[in-house]
Design an enzyme around this catalytic site. Sequence first.
Site, PDB file in Angstrom:
ATOM      1  N   TYR A  76      -5.359 119.702 -32.224  1.00 19.61           N
ATOM      2  CA  TYR A  76      -5.809 120.019 -32.577  1.00 19.61           C
ATOM      3  C   TYR A  76      -7.289 120.973 -32.531  1.00 19.61           C
ATOM      4  CZ  TYR A  76      -7.000 115.172 -34.398  1.00 19.61           C
ATOM      5  OH  TYR A  76      -7.406 114.126 -34.412  1.00 19.61           O
ATOM      6  N   HIS A  99      -7.901 109.907 -33.241  1.00 15.07           N
ATOM      7  CA  HIS A  99      -8.550 109.758 -35.284  1.00 15.07           C
ATOM      8  C   HIS A  99      -8.053 107.734 -35.003  1.00 15.07           C
ATOM      9  CE1 HIS A  99      -8.110 108.818 -39.629  1.00 15.07           C
ATOM     10  NE2 HIS A  99      -6.995 107.974 -39.648  1.00 15.07           N
ATOM     11  N   ARG A 144     -16.179 112.067 -34.102  1.00 11.90           N
ATOM     12  CA  ARG A 144     -16.007 111.058 -33.659  1.00 11.90           C
ATOM     13  C   ARG A 144     -14.471 111.680 -31.853  1.00 11.90           C
ATOM     14  NH1 ARG A 144      -9.817 112.769 -36.613  1.00 11.90           N
ATOM     15  NH2 ARG A 144      -9.914 112.798 -33.825  1.00 11.90           N
TER      16      ARG A 144
HETATM   17  C1  LIG Z   1      -5.898 107.826 -50.999  1.00  7.04           C
HETATM   18  C2  LIG Z   1      -6.221 108.123 -49.107  1.00  7.04           C
HETATM   19  N1  LIG Z   1      -5.719 109.424 -48.767  1.00  7.04           N
HETATM   20  C3  LIG Z   1      -5.500 109.781 -47.344  1.00  7.04           C
HETATM   21  C4  LIG Z   1      -4.970 109.033 -47.045  1.00  7.04           C
HETATM   22  C5  LIG Z   1      -5.163 108.993 -45.450  1.00  7.04           C
HETATM   23  N2  LIG Z   1      -6.110 109.509 -44.527  1.00  7.04           N
HETATM   24  C6  LIG Z   1      -6.248 108.286 -43.481  1.00  7.04           C
HETATM   25  S1  LIG Z   1      -7.596 108.076 -42.750  1.00  7.04           S
HETATM   26  C7  LIG Z   1      -8.038 110.004 -42.993  1.00  7.04           C
HETATM   27  C8  LIG Z   1      -8.760 110.709 -42.948  1.00  7.04           C
HETATM   28  C9  LIG Z   1     -10.197 110.562 -42.917  1.00  7.04           C
HETATM   29  O1  LIG Z   1     -11.210 111.310 -42.840  1.00  7.04           O
HETATM   30  P1  LIG Z   1     -13.146 111.014 -43.052  1.00  7.04           P
HETATM   31  O2  LIG Z   1     -13.140 110.690 -44.206  1.00  7.04           O
HETATM   32  O3  LIG Z   1     -13.233 111.966 -41.883  1.00  7.04           O
HETATM   33  O4  LIG Z   1     -13.016 109.389 -41.720  1.00  7.04           O
HETATM   34  P2  LIG Z   1     -12.916 109.467 -40.305  1.00  7.04           P
HETATM   35  O5  LIG Z   1     -11.304 108.924 -39.649  1.00  7.04           O
HETATM   36  O6  LIG Z   1     -13.067 110.607 -39.966  1.00  7.04           O
HETATM   37  O7  LIG Z   1     -14.112 107.979 -39.979  1.00  7.04           O
HETATM   38  C10 LIG Z   1      -6.888 110.115 -44.445  1.00  7.04           C
HETATM   39  C11 LIG Z   1      -6.784 111.366 -44.844  1.00  7.04           C
HETATM   40  C12 LIG Z   1      -5.578 106.905 -46.682  1.00  7.04           C
HETATM   41  N3  LIG Z   1      -5.807 106.590 -45.984  1.00  7.04           N
HETATM   42  N4  LIG Z   1      -5.550 107.857 -48.572  1.00  7.04           N
END
Ligand SMILES: Cc1ncc(C[n+]2csc(CCOP(=O)(O)OP(=O)(O)O)c2C)c(N)n1
Lengths: 337, 337, 412, 412
Positions: D319, D310, D306
Amino acid sequence: MAQMNMIQALNSAMDIALSKDPTVVLMGEDIGYFGGVFRCTEGLQRKHGEHRVLDAPIAEGGIVATAIGMGVNGLRPVVEIQFADYIYPAFDQIVSELARLRHRSAGDFYAPITIRTPCGGGIRGGQTHSQSPEGIFTHVSGIKVVMPSNPYDAKGMLLSAIEDDDPVVFFEPKRIYNGPFDGDPDKPARPWSTHAKGEVPEGHYTVPIGKAEIVRPGNAATIITYGTMVHVAEAAAEKSGIDAEIIDVRSMAPLDVATLRASVQKTGRCVIVHEATRFGGYGAELSATVQEECFWHLEAPIQRVTGWDTPYPHAFEWEYFPGQKRIINALRAVLEA
Amino acid sequence: MAQMNMIQALNSAMDIALSKDPTVVLMGEDIGYFGGVFRCTEGLQRKHGEHRVLDAPIAEGGIVATAIGMGVNGLRPVVEIQFADYIYPAFDQIVSELARLRHRSAGDFYAPITIRTPCGGGIRGGQTHSQSPEGIFTHVSGIKVVMPSNPYDAKGMLLSAIEDDDPVVFFEPKRIYNGPFDGDPDKPARPWSTHAKGEVPEGHYTVPIGKAEIVRPGNAATIITYGTMVHVAEAAAEKSGIDAEIIDVRSMAPLDVATLRASVQKTGRCVIVHEATRFGGYGAELSATVQEECFWHLEAPIQRVTGWDTPYPHAFEWEYFPGQKRIINALRAVLEA
Amino acid sequence: MIQKSRLHIPHPPARPGDKPDFSYLQISQPGEVMRPDVNTHAMDMTDLAHSMVRVLKDDGKTTGPWNPHLEPEVLQVGLRHMMLTRAFDERMQRVQRQGKISFYVKCTGEEAVAVAQTMALLPGDMLFPSYRNQGLQVARGRKLVDLMCQCLSNTRDMCKGRQMPIMYHSKEGNLFSISGNLTTQYPQAVGWAMASAMKGEDNLAATWIGDGSTAEPDFHHALTFASVYQAPVILNVVNNQWAISTFQAFAGGTRVPFAARGLGYGIPGIRVDGNDFLAVYAVTAWAAERARTGAGPTLIEHVTYRASAHSTSDDPSRYRPKDEFEAWPLGDPITRLKQHLIQLGEWSEKQHEALEKELEKHALESWKEAITYGTMTEGPSLDPSNMFEDVFKEMPEHLKKQREQMLAEGDK
Amino acid sequence: MIQKSRLHIPHPPARPGDKPDFSYLQISQPGEVMRPDVNTHAMDMTDLAHSMVRVLKDDGKTTGPWNPHLEPEVLQVGLRHMMLTRAFDERMQRVQRQGKISFYVKCTGEEAVAVAQTMALLPGDMLFPSYRNQGLQVARGRKLVDLMCQCLSNTRDMCKGRQMPIMYHSKEGNLFSISGNLTTQYPQAVGWAMASAMKGEDNLAATWIGDGSTAEPDFHHALTFASVYQAPVILNVVNNQWAISTFQAFAGGTRVPFAARGLGYGIPGIRVDGNDFLAVYAVTAWAAERARTGAGPTLIEHVTYRASAHSTSDDPSRYRPKDEFEAWPLGDPITRLKQHLIQLGEWSEKQHEALEKELEKHALESWKEAITYGTMTEGPSLDPSNMFEDVFKEMPEHLKKQREQMLAEGDK
Ligand SMILES: Cc1ncc(C[n+]2csc(CCOP(=O)(O)OP(=O)(O)O)c2C)c(N)n1
Ligand SMILES: Cc1ncc(C[n+]2csc(CCOP(=O)(O)OP(=O)(O)O)c2C)c(N)n1
Ligand SMILES: [Mg+2]
Ligand SMILES: [Mg+2]
């Protein structure tokens, strides 16, 4: 006394709990090294170590489940669910397990857990970052449900929650993390330093769970509310010139019925305000209780001012949000009835 | 017309739906070859094939999630959750996904799913086979929530639910699967053949969702209830000699406010009865609504007769269950007020 | 439309009327499977998840690297626990049929799993059982009368009448409260184990679910957290081939063994002959050593067969051949351990019969004592108003009010 | 007490101030990994989950059995889609910074995954995206202006203002509605695929989540149901090393690759260089053939990074090292495909620059058009009372009443 916003007050509560009680541990998504997406746990891992402030896998159900196991094994976990909208994957563990463990084991096992989670709208978060699901939890026997409306209560109630041997779901109205919000998004943001409850002792103190607070005394009508809406209701009462008494429920379950009863028996008129959707919501319980306790004193039908019964829409936040105008209309309605 | 108990009526509804509409499929734990632990799907896999009546892994969340996908792909799934107590692992998929899909996609996607699940106590099932969580679901915008109280409604409403393009959570009060139950566990069981609503047409018909039914006309007070408690309320009214009007809500959401309003405006007195725990429950919504709609006609505080705010205890089922005596006491209270 | 369906639908090998057929079952020869060092990386022992650890041969002798070399006295204790578990089950099934208790669940044919595992663990280890592991209670020395009082919801019920029969617990016995909800205890056990590691203690946690229950999300929670934090936990899947009426293939267990689920998370998976007391003991001791030395979690799949109905509410003849257990290739765990002891010269048919009688009698006498503390209909009974206690540590106002109302109004 | 903690806590290789370190990453040589027949059993190709399928070499040439042998025109289309995705991202990030939209999420560095996969699938295949797969929308021909109108919640927003920016969908494009809740779409895709098989149709479903999202229970639901019913579905894990601030080890991805999660369920897992357009295309085509011929589901882990924050609410310099992407060993997917085309003689730096400019211009013009349909503060706007629509198919009484009340009272 120090000036704190709600984030700092919550952080201070957790810092004190970690320092005071070696069994307290924190766990949640992004809460450790990073300090949380709302920064509530900023600096706590650095200070208390990564074995007491744990980053967790993205699995709300797993977080609550493992916290239950830790609780049974003598720890006192404080977990963060990143948004209240994401608490549902943990629903089964909360409802079927956490809430019932003490009862089903006749007191032999219990898990003294606090579940912190930011709730409510007003931040352009759309349907998955704006929900107010507190009502659902109040229907579950065996958990306490609270929502502070200011830094002073936030710190004092979080310390109460952590020290409580019963599970507590602790809702944090994220719209007012940084300052009180009166419902008018066009006004410049106000910091907590302009509010009396932004004065927060640096040391340990508690605000009891189970006690409501009268935040504005009055005689013409009673507004029962909590969280962000406390401030919107204050502004509405001010603007309308109506001598409304405003009660900040703070503790949704158990509910401080006595404070509600005394107020509505005095005013005879009652408006209930919350952000959550109306149908089947917590406002219904408040209405039913007030009606049962104050029937003979009521001079007008109790009004509910709430979010509409739709998902929280991104673009129409302010049409959805139960703002000052709707509260004033409800106040007028109970007065004119 | 045939004599059917509730199990047979539900079975008949699903049989007709499967025969009439090739997109209808059933899915659930033990529902296929075995015919379901309550036998509601008995014979349906044999008749309609194992590709339309699917046994499923024990994963309520997975069942609802895959049903959503099937619904989006043109099928019309009817899923069974073996006990309502086990619906919580599916809560996130129901609340965050099923209920909101149509709205968030502006009508472009939706999943026309029916979720059947047996609820309620009275069968010595203890805390994990006796719950009545309907109230929680009524607070979720975007799903319909119903609970029939007899075979005729069960079949007609299940066909309505299946044919409905909105998701429906369909609660089945398991205590009355085999016969109406008046709340007295010491009396011999009565079969549905002794009840007028045990007469059920063999063919297709529907009972609309969103309409309550007056099951006993009366003038002295209104009892608002649903499910098993309809029969307990009838027995209580009979025994007390009070001229109570009894409304079977049937459709909890959407609620037929007009029928409630007309009755309470007529009687001026109202008792709300349900098995679920009281605090934050569906009875609160009924009370709040009646109060809003009928305030000027009410001559006594609305009473709620409900399960106590504890987990459902195995040994003290009949002390927990809101039986005739408590209903009669509440009726007397509203009359004597 | 659905005539054209190409969906794959799993099937059990035999339905009522068919000849039982266990040819789907992969069985290793006793002694065939290697015993790696407890510090081996999961990926370097993947064969353990696909083969089957077995120690007892058909002739009652032992073989191979997994032989735990237990003293005959220990084996006799194990045999006794298993037989007591069975005697307890028989008694409870009988009293349920007589209407004395509302519900019961037997574990017939699966006794080795719970008993051997408890014996391979230490008393300070915390056990998170499902409803079909009464052998844990027995092997941890819980008195039958205490278990019976729970099933009776009587004045000595440790649950105070709040739970259905079989939902035992024991704080001092480190036996966690059983939930009616499947798999919820699985990640809780991981959390307990994490806390043990956090406190620098040596105790591990062990937990049990059935084959069908692996499909629940808490299975995934448990494996993820156990893997990420390397929790000292033993995760057991008791694969008794059936989940009520549903064949284990509906949880995906015939495609790849449940033990292999662990590998994808870096957790060693071991598949073991669940009816072989010695093999179950050995793999448990191995997993316990792993956990205690900080080498992390282990997933154990116990291959066994649910010889009885799912519960007293179930009639398995509706969905599987009546004689399926007779054809079960891994036999009966009690018979197999008995034969081993006889073969060792440490046991005899006569002793066995005598012990059987003694335990039957013990079960009956325990029952007679249990009912003196009350039954559903007779004798002393709990005060119903206790239901308002323990909802919270201290009773809040609204519950006090409701309790008063209940006492004032009476029931029904 | 916790001083004695022995709990294992995962760590990223580098924190702010540290030198980036990707030595933890297992990388195969291009061409090294075998390409099995699509009907091979999962257990006979476990190496695919642990190695890394790669086609493009450092010199821009291709090698090995996974080379999809695509025509240069196809590659040029792929390059264009990736570049358009990036131009779109840049534009949207800029307008978010200007306060024109409330939120945005970039997919910089991950473009090959979505674009190559869409191109390897058929238009009738249903895609269930997460929020970081805008390349799917672009490669399926959704107009930038349509996507922008969604981000603006304006009068042309396909969500009618109900969703946050980036939550696109397209019924006619077979692009499912995106949810803010992680992983919920994963088992839904399996259900969609099951229905496709039940109807005897050839369309498959494909779905995407991130590394962090694999910890959610719906991941397990998807794998279980896909395995049991052998659904024609492609389950993608886009492992971009980070989940907001959390390193992928907290989802257990460094212990065993996410691709290996599939093996425990009997689902083939393939780990692929997610920045290698050709490799991603090839494994997707392979998985699609599997699904379409009834051979069942496939789990694909795309190893990528990435490169951006985010989201616009995030500051990754808190971080991880600021220069981590520069040290990323798998490079930039656009640069790599560009070099390959140049090496083939089918592209030039000049053409590339020209196309970049053209697409930037296209993005800008699209934006200019989009805002004519309204912005958050100016121009035409949706009727707020539309929020009461589509809660149900027909508006029930209480919503009609609430709508009237809203219209009567006005806002705030
Ligand atoms: C059920 C739920 N828990 C927490 C979140 C908050 N949240 C949004 S994106 C994220 C990180 C996701 O990381 P990843 O699956 O690695 O996807 P990336 O953003 O790296 O593409 C979190 C914790 C959410 N949207 N839904
Ligand atoms: C969450 C949940 N879903 C469904 C049930 C109903 N149920 C009770 S036991 C059972 C079968 C479990 O089978 P398995 O895990 O194989 O265990 P076994 O009974 O064979 O020991 C089911 C479906 C439940 N108790 N909890
Ligand atoms: Mg089983
Ligand atoms: Mg990621």
